[in-house]
Design a protein around this motif. Structure first.
Motif, PDB file in Angstrom:
ATOM      1  N   UNK A   1       0.799  -1.217   0.000  1.00 22.30           N
ATOM      2  CA  UNK A   1       0.000   0.000   0.000  1.00 22.30           C
ATOM      3  C   UNK A   1       0.831   1.267   0.000  1.00 22.30           C
ATOM      4  N   UNK A   2       2.037   1.226  -0.593  1.00 23.06           N
ATOM      5  CA  UNK A   2       2.919   2.392  -0.613  1.00 23.06           C
ATOM      6  C   UNK A   2       3.010   3.065  -1.974  1.00 23.06           C
ATOM      7  N   UNK A   3       2.296   2.600  -2.982  1.00 19.94           N
ATOM      8  CA  UNK A   3       2.481   3.065  -4.360  1.00 19.94           C
ATOM      9  C   UNK A   3       2.161   4.548  -4.545  1.00 19.94           C
ATOM     10  N   UNK A   4       1.140   5.062  -3.886  1.00 15.06           N
ATOM     11  CA  UNK A   4       0.755   6.462  -4.087  1.00 15.06           C
ATOM     12  C   UNK A   4       1.818   7.428  -3.565  1.00 15.06           C
ATOM     13  N   UNK A   5       2.522   7.039  -2.523  1.00 11.88           N
ATOM     14  CA  UNK A   5       3.523   7.912  -1.917  1.00 11.88           C
ATOM     15  C   UNK A   5       4.919   7.721  -2.505  1.00 11.88           C
TER      16      UNK A   5
ATOM     17  N   UNK B   1       0.755   3.613  -9.510  1.00 13.62           N
ATOM     18  CA  UNK B   1       0.595   4.809  -8.690  1.00 13.62           C
ATOM     19  C   UNK B   1      -0.531   4.726  -7.672  1.00 13.62           C
ATOM     20  N   UNK B   2      -1.295   3.654  -7.636  1.00 18.75           N
ATOM     21  CA  UNK B   2      -2.391   3.572  -6.664  1.00 18.75           C
ATOM     22  C   UNK B   2      -2.090   2.493  -5.628  1.00 18.75           C
TER      23      UNK B   2
ATOM     24  N   UNK C   1      -0.858  -4.465 -11.962  1.00 22.60           N
ATOM     25  CA  UNK C   1      -0.818  -4.524 -13.416  1.00 22.60           C
ATOM     26  C   UNK C   1      -0.754  -5.986 -13.819  1.00 22.60           C
ATOM     27  N   UNK C   2      -1.437  -6.316 -14.899  1.00 27.62           N
ATOM     28  CA  UNK C   2      -1.347  -7.640 -15.497  1.00 27.62           C
ATOM     29  C   UNK C   2      -0.807  -7.444 -16.905  1.00 27.62           C
ATOM     30  N   UNK C   3       0.380  -7.985 -17.155  1.00 24.60           N
ATOM     31  CA  UNK C   3       1.062  -7.799 -18.435  1.00 24.60           C
ATOM     32  C   UNK C   3       1.142  -9.129 -19.173  1.00 24.60           C
TER      33      UNK C   3
END
Length: 141
Positions: A94-98, A120-121, A126-128
């Motif tokens: 849960x650190x992606x936004x910061x 960023x959220x 992501x699924x690639x």
């Protein structure tokens, strides 16, 4: 983080599964789930065959993907490269936004037409899907 190539000592869990590639190639053994946990900031080069990356980092991370393009030889020569296994990248901390989580494709390859993408959220993913014939990745989610 343990080594991705030293399976006896690395700590990267790999469960293998057999895939039927048709009568000309036969059965191919590939990792069913190859998890790469990232817990420290920095740059990480991902090995081919990894299909789940978990991010739990309070800092910036750059992920350099392997080439998605399969070998130009026939599937019989190197059959494991022609198994289509998507790659999931998920923020479990849960650190992606910061923080900055950047995903770079290999060389001149693209991810759905983009040179780079950013997770960023918080708790995002992501699924690639690899494009085996021409290289690059398709962003499915």
């Amino acid at each position: 983080m343990g080594s991705q190539t030293d399976l006896d000592q690395g700590g990267t869990f790999r469960q293998y599964e057999r895939y039927w590639m048709g009568p000309s190639v036969g059965w191919v053994t590939q990792p069913q789930q190859a998890v790469l946990p990232i817990t420290t900031a920095g740059t990480v080069a991902v090995s081919r065959g990894t299909n789940l990356i978990t991010l739990n980092v309070n800092g910036s991370v750059t992920i350099n993907l392997p080439s998605a393009k399969a070998s130009p030889q026939s599937p019989q020569a190197i059959p494991g490269q022609w198994v289509l296994i998507p790659l999931t990248i998920v923020d479990i901390g849960g650190f992606a936004a910061a923080n900055t989580y950047t995903i770079n494709p290999f060389g001149a390859e693209l991810i759905s037409g983009l040179a780079t993408i950013r997770l960023a959220s918080n708790y995002g993913a992501f699924l690639l899907k690899p494009i085996l014939e021409t290289g690059g990745w398709t962003l499915l989610q």
